[in-house]
Write a protein that holds these residues in place. Structure first.
Motif, PDB file in Angstrom:
ATOM      1  N   ALA A 149      -1.014  48.577  52.954  1.00  0.00           N
ATOM      2  CA  ALA A 149      -0.872  47.332  53.616  1.00  0.00           C
ATOM      3  C   ALA A 149       0.579  47.355  54.229  1.00  0.00           C
ATOM      4  CB  ALA A 149      -0.978  46.230  52.276  1.00  0.00           C
ATOM      5  N   ILE A 150       1.226  48.096  53.614  1.00  0.00           N
ATOM      6  CA  ILE A 150       2.839  48.115  54.455  1.00  0.00           C
ATOM      7  C   ILE A 150       2.856  49.579  55.107  1.00  0.00           C
ATOM      8  CG2 ILE A 150       5.125  47.773  54.228  1.00  0.00           C
ATOM      9  CD1 ILE A 150       4.620  46.567  51.322  1.00  0.00           C
ATOM     10  N   ALA A 151       3.102  49.317  56.505  1.00  0.00           N
ATOM     11  CA  ALA A 151       3.174  50.562  56.896  1.00  0.00           C
ATOM     12  C   ALA A 151       4.713  50.641  57.453  1.00  0.00           C
ATOM     13  CB  ALA A 151       2.584  50.556  58.311  1.00  0.00           C
ATOM     14  N   ALA A 152       5.536  51.659  56.682  1.00  0.00           N
ATOM     15  CA  ALA A 152       7.067  51.702  56.518  1.00  0.00           C
ATOM     16  C   ALA A 152       7.361  52.384  57.779  1.00  0.00           C
ATOM     17  CB  ALA A 152       7.456  52.022  55.229  1.00  0.00           C
ATOM     18  N   VAL A 153       6.571  53.721  58.000  1.00  0.00           N
ATOM     19  CA  VAL A 153       6.880  54.690  58.900  1.00  0.00           C
ATOM     20  C   VAL A 153       5.720  54.991  59.815  1.00  0.00           C
ATOM     21  CG1 VAL A 153       7.639  57.063  59.425  1.00  0.00           C
ATOM     22  CG2 VAL A 153       8.934  55.715  57.698  1.00  0.00           C
TER      23      VAL A 153
ATOM     24  N   PRO B  23      17.902  48.530  62.456  1.00  0.00           N
ATOM     25  CA  PRO B  23      18.131  47.586  61.612  1.00  0.00           C
ATOM     26  C   PRO B  23      17.610  47.917  60.501  1.00  0.00           C
ATOM     27  CG  PRO B  23      16.491  46.968  63.377  1.00  0.00           C
ATOM     28  CD  PRO B  23      17.002  48.192  63.704  1.00  0.00           C
ATOM     29  N   SER B  24      18.021  46.800  59.521  1.00  0.00           N
ATOM     30  CA  SER B  24      17.363  47.147  57.880  1.00  0.00           C
ATOM     31  C   SER B  24      15.955  46.994  57.994  1.00  0.00           C
ATOM     32  CB  SER B  24      18.075  46.188  57.020  1.00  0.00           C
ATOM     33  OG  SER B  24      17.658  46.159  55.699  1.00  0.00           O
ATOM     34  N   GLY B  25      15.252  47.727  57.028  1.00  0.00           N
ATOM     35  CA  GLY B  25      13.887  47.777  56.903  1.00  0.00           C
ATOM     36  C   GLY B  25      12.911  48.436  58.056  1.00  0.00           C
ATOM     37  N   CYS B  26      13.588  49.407  58.823  1.00  0.00           N
ATOM     38  CA  CYS B  26      12.880  49.768  59.890  1.00  0.00           C
ATOM     39  C   CYS B  26      12.368  51.169  59.605  1.00  0.00           C
ATOM     40  CB  CYS B  26      13.671  50.057  61.292  1.00  0.00           C
ATOM     41  SG  CYS B  26      14.974  51.485  60.960  1.00  0.00           S
ATOM     42  N   GLY B  27      12.557  51.443  58.242  1.00  0.00           N
ATOM     43  CA  GLY B  27      12.033  52.614  57.801  1.00  0.00           C
ATOM     44  C   GLY B  27      12.860  54.013  57.848  1.00  0.00           C
ATOM     45  N   LYS B  28      14.077  53.920  58.264  1.00  0.00           N
ATOM     46  CA  LYS B  28      14.789  55.207  58.331  1.00  0.00           C
ATOM     47  C   LYS B  28      15.181  55.885  56.989  1.00  0.00           C
ATOM     48  CE  LYS B  28      19.004  52.215  59.024  1.00  0.00           C
ATOM     49  NZ  LYS B  28      18.194  50.964  58.447  1.00  0.00           N
TER      50      LYS B  28
END
Ligand code: ADP
Length: 384
Positions: free
Chosen positions: A17-21, A39-44
């Motif tokens: 459901a959540i595509a982080a990268v 930015p925060s939450g971009c998957g780094k």
């Protein structure tokens, strides 16, 4: 040695459901200092943790020195990670903290002593080896955390926001130390940060992320001079690039409201609709309104923030037809943006020497350096 290659690397949470990268492709050469920024939450962090082996990979591969390590346990990947909170053992001395990873790996005592002393010398920790973490300053603790990574002689260092918990002055100092350390050791390093200044000063190459997607992977200079899209253009540089809605006109001009900006070269015929004109605050210059050149952008000085030796000048545009787009505004569907349309005051920023700043309330005419103007497609956000 320590090259790192990411192919179509993806991470999803919550059963997809959540595509982080999202399908990241990236090549890091041996000895490079690469920064992941966004930015925060971009998957780094998720990306870094997949490289470290701390996070299961959903798709694609991580290869270290040409060997795919997807199924290799973290401890066998020959990389050392440094976290934001350092995670030092409070009851152990500095020496014991630094030696710990080697003891776990059953190194002979003589080798441990040699490596700990070497790290202490490199990091200037010799005087502190018998202290406990509680007796150290934040900067010293940070160096101990680096010492723990250095003694392992890893193929690569992975640094997850290692400077974030420090005060501003110490950050700048330790940032410089990290840079020097890398020059000295020459070990491949990936450094994760949300701070674009940190990224631009440290990285030999910088990977900019937004919403799990790699936006651009380039040298700091390329990111600044030739951002590939609106996101990178707005994220890199401080104060941020100004974005104005414009329509290409004849002979290398672009019309912004009733003003005309000169471009270095005419746009090719294909681009006829709305474009976004990007101008960095440092590439604007001003004249008093009465001395204005025809076609200049007219405005009134709204705010002057002096940060010696410079001034950041905010200017409210007087032309009711001029439209400013916010850096973080998603590309609209080729239409004039709602958020800034209508009666809202349209403001842009200029960065000049404090000695050459206009006065508050002064009526000015602005001209952008034609060589430095960047144009973007209004619907896709891609650089033209
Ligand atoms: P960054 O390091 O750039 O701040 P992260 O890599 O920590 O971002 O997170 C990327 C995205 O993945 C975010 O939207 C975050 O909420 C989500 N995420 C991270 N970890 C988890 C998790 N364990 N479960 C669900 N979502 C997660």
């Amino acid at each position: 040695m320590g090259s790192i290659s990411l192919r179509d690397l993806s991470k999803t949470y919550g059963g997809g459901a959540i595509a982080a990268v999202k399908s990241v492709n990236l090549e890091i050469e041996d000895g490079e200092f690469v920064v992941f920024v966004g930015p925060s939450g971009c998957g780094k962090s998720t990306l870094l943790r997949m490289i470290a082996g701390l996070e299961k990979i959903s798709g694609g591969t991580v290869a270290i020195n040409g060997r795919v390590v997807n199924e290799v346990a973290s401890r066998n990947r020959d990389i050392a990670m440094v976290f934001q909170n350092y995670a030092l053992y409070p009851t152990m001395t500095v020496r014991q903290n630094i030696a710990f990873a080697l003891e776990l790996r059953k190194f002979p005592q003589a080798a441990i002593d040699e490596r700990v002393n070497e790290a202490a010398r490199i990091l200037d920790l010799k005087e502190l080896l018998d202290r406990k973490p509680g007796q150290l300053s934040g900067g010293q603790r940070q160096r101990v955390a680096m010492g723990r990574a250095i003694v392992r002689h890893p193929q690569a260092f992975l640094l997850d926001e290692p400077l974030s918990n420090l005060d501003a002055k110490l950050r700048v100092q330790l940032r410089a130390e990290l840079g020097r350390l890398h020059q000295r050791l020459g070990v491949t390093t990936i450094h994760v940060t949300h701070d674009q200044v940190e990224a631009m000063t440290l990285g030999s190459r910088v990977a900019v992320f937004s919403r799990g997607t790699l936006q651009q992977y380039d040298t700091p200079q390329k990111l600044y001079d030739a951002p590939k899209n609106l996101f990178v253009a707005g994220f890199i540089g401080s104060p941020a690039m100004n974005f104005l809605e414009g329509t290409p006109a004849a002979d290398g001009l672009v019309r912004v409201g009733s003003a005309e900006m000169r471009l270095r070269a005419p746009l090719t015929g294909k681009q006829s609709g709305l474009v976004i004109v990007g101008v960095r605050p440092e590439h604007l210059s001003w004249r008093p309104r009465e001395e204005a050149t025809p076609g200049a952008l007219a405005g009134t000085v709204d705010l002057v923030e002096t940060i010696e030796p410079e001034a950041y000048v905010t200017i409210a545009l007087d032309d009711p037809a001029a439209r400013v787009r916010r850096a973080d505004e998603p590309a609209a569907n080729g239409m004039a943006s709602d958020a800034t349309a209508g009666s809202a005051v349209q403001r842009i920023q200029m960065r000049v020497s404090a000695r050459a700043a206009p006065a508050l309330g002064q009526k000015v005419a602005l001209v952008a350096d034609p060589d430095r103007i960047r144009l973007f497609d209004a619907s896709s956000g891609a650089a033209l």
